[in-house]
Enzyme design. Structure first.
Site, PDB file in Angstrom:
ATOM      1  N   ASP A  53       0.637  -0.887   0.008  1.00  0.00           N
ATOM      2  CA  ASP A  53      -0.060  -0.006   0.290  1.00  0.00           C
ATOM      3  C   ASP A  53       0.948   1.459  -0.094  1.00  0.00           C
ATOM      4  O   ASP A  53       1.230   1.961   0.814  1.00  0.00           O
ATOM      5  CB  ASP A  53      -0.758  -0.181   1.207  1.00  0.00           C
ATOM      6  CG  ASP A  53      -1.839   1.106   1.277  1.00  0.00           C
ATOM      7  OD1 ASP A  53      -1.977   1.786   0.424  1.00  0.00           O
ATOM      8  OD2 ASP A  53      -2.031   1.200   2.961  1.00  0.00           O
ATOM      9  N   LYS A  55       0.376   3.693  -2.647  1.00  0.00           N
ATOM     10  CA  LYS A  55      -0.382   4.829  -2.615  1.00  0.00           C
ATOM     11  C   LYS A  55       0.360   5.794  -3.747  1.00  0.00           C
ATOM     12  O   LYS A  55       0.697   6.812  -3.119  1.00  0.00           O
ATOM     13  CB  LYS A  55      -0.798   5.823  -2.020  1.00  0.00           C
ATOM     14  CG  LYS A  55      -1.792   5.138  -0.774  1.00  0.00           C
ATOM     15  CD  LYS A  55      -2.677   6.163  -0.113  1.00  0.00           C
ATOM     16  CE  LYS A  55      -3.833   5.270   0.723  1.00  0.00           C
ATOM     17  NZ  LYS A  55      -2.111   4.911   2.199  1.00  0.00           N
ATOM     18  N   THR A 111      -9.796   7.409   3.616  1.00  0.00           N
ATOM     19  CA  THR A 111     -11.163   7.331   4.603  1.00  0.00           C
ATOM     20  C   THR A 111     -10.453   8.343   5.853  1.00  0.00           C
ATOM     21  O   THR A 111     -11.126   8.545   6.459  1.00  0.00           O
ATOM     22  CB  THR A 111     -11.055   5.929   5.599  1.00  0.00           C
ATOM     23  OG1 THR A 111      -9.666   5.202   5.593  1.00  0.00           O
ATOM     24  CG2 THR A 111     -11.880   5.414   4.885  1.00  0.00           C
TER      25      THR A 111
HETATM   26  O1  C5P Z   1      -5.571   1.313  12.074  1.00  0.00           O
HETATM   27  P1  C5P Z   1      -6.277   2.070  11.067  1.00  0.00           P
HETATM   28  O2  C5P Z   1      -7.201   0.040  10.901  1.00  0.00           O
HETATM   29  O3  C5P Z   1      -7.086   2.641  11.036  1.00  0.00           O
HETATM   30  O4  C5P Z   1      -5.643   1.823   9.366  1.00  0.00           O
HETATM   31  C1  C5P Z   1      -6.039   1.806   8.304  1.00  0.00           C
HETATM   32  C2  C5P Z   1      -4.804   1.374   7.358  1.00  0.00           C
HETATM   33  O5  C5P Z   1      -5.483   2.036   5.735  1.00  0.00           O
HETATM   34  C3  C5P Z   1      -3.549   2.340   7.262  1.00  0.00           C
HETATM   35  O6  C5P Z   1      -2.470   1.431   7.536  1.00  0.00           O
HETATM   36  C4  C5P Z   1      -3.648   3.137   6.207  1.00  0.00           C
HETATM   37  O7  C5P Z   1      -2.769   3.739   5.958  1.00  0.00           O
HETATM   38  C5  C5P Z   1      -4.350   2.502   5.451  1.00  0.00           C
HETATM   39  N1  C5P Z   1      -5.903   3.463   4.445  1.00  0.00           N
HETATM   40  C6  C5P Z   1      -6.790   3.644   4.683  1.00  0.00           C
HETATM   41  N2  C5P Z   1      -7.579   4.904   3.618  1.00  0.00           N
HETATM   42  C7  C5P Z   1      -6.891   4.888   2.307  1.00  0.00           C
HETATM   43  C8  C5P Z   1      -6.181   4.122   1.853  1.00  0.00           C
HETATM   44  C9  C5P Z   1      -5.776   3.477   2.933  1.00  0.00           C
HETATM   45  O8  C5P Z   1      -6.574   4.506   5.667  1.00  0.00           O
HETATM   46  N3  C5P Z   1      -8.281   5.390   1.492  1.00  0.00           N
END
Ligand code: C5P
Length: 217
Positions: A53, A55, A111
């Site tokens: 991931d 991006k 998100t």
């Molecule tokens: O700790 P948490 O459950 O919030 O982690 C969410 C993970 O998903 C993190 O690694 C973050 O970088 C990733 N992520 C995100 N939103 C996105 C894409 C990836 O939270 N749109």
């Protein structure tokens, strides 16, 4: 998918071992990749499928080259940021053709973005269609956009949803959060969970709890 947002190979491998086969996928993001790089990714890939991931968001040529490098690592999923536009997405998709076992997906709206939910749905849908037109396999979106994306792009178009919390857990920096059962009911194919599992006293138990909630839907 468990987001291995830890700072060292030791911590990542320890978490991998604690989780064992309770989860099928591990996600390597910026923190861990910048600290430990390809060697760790290859190691994790021995026992689990890996979503890298990072991006990617750059000019089309640079992104295409980065996709090729990621493909060479043998990972099962990578992502680019849809904000890079259709030319960048096309270049990424063309580079990914050489790696048929690697899914290429696009981040729509983070998100953690404070954009109102309705607006996020419109933007995410627009970006999902652009990603599909470019030949990508799916998107990263929040649970609140997954159903609309499935309706517009078809059930085979993959939806990966971070922002998963349950049982009164702290949302932290996430904004558009949902619980595992709502994620499945809302059309999510893969749930990304980081801190609720990483910071749990028993990470494996937390993963199993999330899976059981997913099954309940
Ligand atoms: O700790 P948490 O459950 O919030 O982690 C969410 C993970 O998903 C993190 O690694 C973050 O970088 C990733 N992520 C995100 N939103 C996105 C894409 C990836 O939270 N749109």
């Amino acid at each position: 998918m468990v987001a291995l947002d830890v700072d060292s190979s030791d911590a990542a491998l320890q978490m991998r071992d604690r989780l064992g086969d309770s989860v099928g996928w591990l996600k390597v993001g910026l923190r861990l990749f910048v600290a430990e790089g390809p060697a760790l990714v290859r190691d994790l890939n021995q026992s689990h499928r890996v979503f890298l991931d990072l991006k990617f968001h750059d000019i089309p040529n640079t992104v295409a080259q980065a996709v090729e490098s990621a493909g060479g690592l043998g990972v099962n999923m990578i992502n680019v940021h849809a904000g890079g536009g259709s030319e960048m997405l096309n270049a990424a998709a063309q580079a990914a053709v050489a790696f048929p076992d690697m899914r290429l997906i696009a981040v729509t709206v983070l998100t953690s973005d404070a954009m109102p939910k309705e607006q996020a749905r419109v933007v995410a849908l627009e970006r999902a269609k652009m990603a599909q037109d470019a030949g990508l396999d799916g998107v990263v979106c929040s649970v609140f956009e997954a159903a609309a994306i499935k309706t517009a792009c078809g059930s085979d178009f993959i939806t990966v949803t971070p922002g998963i919390r349950w049982g009164g857990q702290d949302v932290q920096d996430q904004k558009r959060v949902a619980d595992p059962a709502s994620a499945i009911a809302g059309g999510s194919d893969f749930l990304v969970v980081g801190r609720p599992i990483l910071h749990a006293l028993d990470p494996r138990q937390a993963a199993l709890e999330a899976l059981s909630l997913m099954r309940s839907a």
